[in-house]
Design an enzyme around this catalytic site. Sequence first.
Site, short mmCIF file in Angstrom:
data_model
loop_
_atom_site.label_atom_id
_atom_site.label_comp_id
_atom_site.label_asym_id
_atom_site.label_seq_id
_atom_site.Cartn_x
_atom_site.Cartn_y
_atom_site.Cartn_z
CE1 TYR A 82 -3.76 -1.83 0.04
CE2 TYR A 82 -2.74 -2.94 1.39
CZ TYR A 82 -3.86 -3.42 1.14
OH TYR A 82 -4.31 -4.15 1.21
CB SER A 83 1.15 4.60 -2.08
OG SER A 83 1.40 3.76 -3.41
CB CYS B 42 0.27 7.13 -8.96
SG CYS B 42 -0.09 5.41 -7.60
CD GLU C 232 3.85 3.34 -6.95
OE1 GLU C 232 5.44 3.03 -6.46
OE2 GLU C 232 3.69 3.48 -6.00
CE1 TYR D 252 -3.93 1.08 -8.34
CE2 TYR D 252 -2.09 1.74 -7.76
CZ TYR D 252 -3.98 1.38 -8.08
OH TYR D 252 -3.55 3.11 -6.88
#
Length: 403
Positions: free
Chosen positions: A202-203, A361, A401, A403
């Site tokens: 987790y960021s 992101c 970044e 996902y």
Amino acid sequence: MDATTSTAPKKQHLIDPEICIRCNTCEETCPVDAITHDENNYVVDAEKCNFCLDCISPCPTGSIDNWRIVTKSYSLEEQFSWAELPVQEQIALGAAIEGGDGEAADDEAARLIAEAHLGVGGKSVAPASAGKPRINLFNRAAPAIATVTGNFRLTHDAADNDVRHIILDFGGTVFPVLEGQSIGIIAPGTDKDGKPHNIRLYSIASPRDGEKPNANNLALTVKREPGGVCSNYICDLRKGDTVQVTGPFGATFLKPDDPAANIIMICTGTGSAPFRGFTERRRRAMRDAPGRMMLFFGARRPEELPYFGPLQKVPEGLLRKHFAYSRVPGEPKTYVQDKMRQAADEVALFLGSDKTHVYLCGLKGMESGVDEAFADICRSAGIDWQQLRADMRAQGRYHVETY
Ligand code: A2P
């Protein structure tokens, strides 16, 4: 000759120790037991790896997807000792490369050789002015124990998504972080096969000095995923609960500390977490910074947008905000890339400065749309986007970044 003594150039599969979160997924996945680990690193045995690529997609960080062309394979002992990957050695362009099948690995190998000749290096680069991150201080065998001091819903009651702001306090444990880094969380218990749950990443959503200045804590932005073991565990945490934490992780997706740096931030949903940290750091530490910050934030509706209320209060002088909503009844579907095009002049002005950094992101799907938007904006402004993006990457000014 075996794979470690032949001197013909060959592909070698490596794991990036700076990004790897030591979750063990690759070791569990490898069908030929080529992946192993010690207390320091996860590594690939060049004599066993057959380039089947089975380990690539399950890796949550992409640290597994690293390749070098070598004349002598790196031994396990060398890999165990690394804090970072070695640079690609210079190999004759067009050299015949030994190695098993695997198109993705071949493409990556060819790119690495070409980049080594161009002096680019095949690795993401941190901003030159970023702080020196600490990584891998805590792992599964010896996690940091944090205590939950807050768990608040960030999305409206009527929103489809339950996104939560979680505050973790580290008490007397030193857990140093920089904006843009991530932590790993270990959900307690075991999976259906009796194995411990994989570590989830987790960021961090708060700045380096804590959710409140000089508190030894940090915040996460976590979306409850249907059926997700770790996200449901985190979203259900209560004040006073303790959590096993690994990390910190991440050595390149970091905030530039140069006050003159301009920052373009593009995100969807919980991808906003690191940018909350970036913005808050600027506000606290460099309120009068000459550099400008611009945010493109995509969500279904305002009700779904994490930190919508607090974000409205951030002055435009500190952060220029562009919200893109895709599911507001009666309004056209708008994505971050549409908002970028609408703000083309502003974006082009930023891109014209060598002080500008770009960060993406969130959803992987937005990458291509955002890239096309940058290309269109640059075309109109007479900028060669392909060249600029390559230069920005090499200079640690372009970071993705997703996902
Ligand atoms: P959409 O309404 O088409 O799903 P989520 O709420 O699922 O986390 O998504 C965050 C936002 O990202 C939503 O507005 C979603 O729009 C949007 N989105 C989905 N795909 C893309 C894409 N390819 N490029 C940009 N934004 C996207």
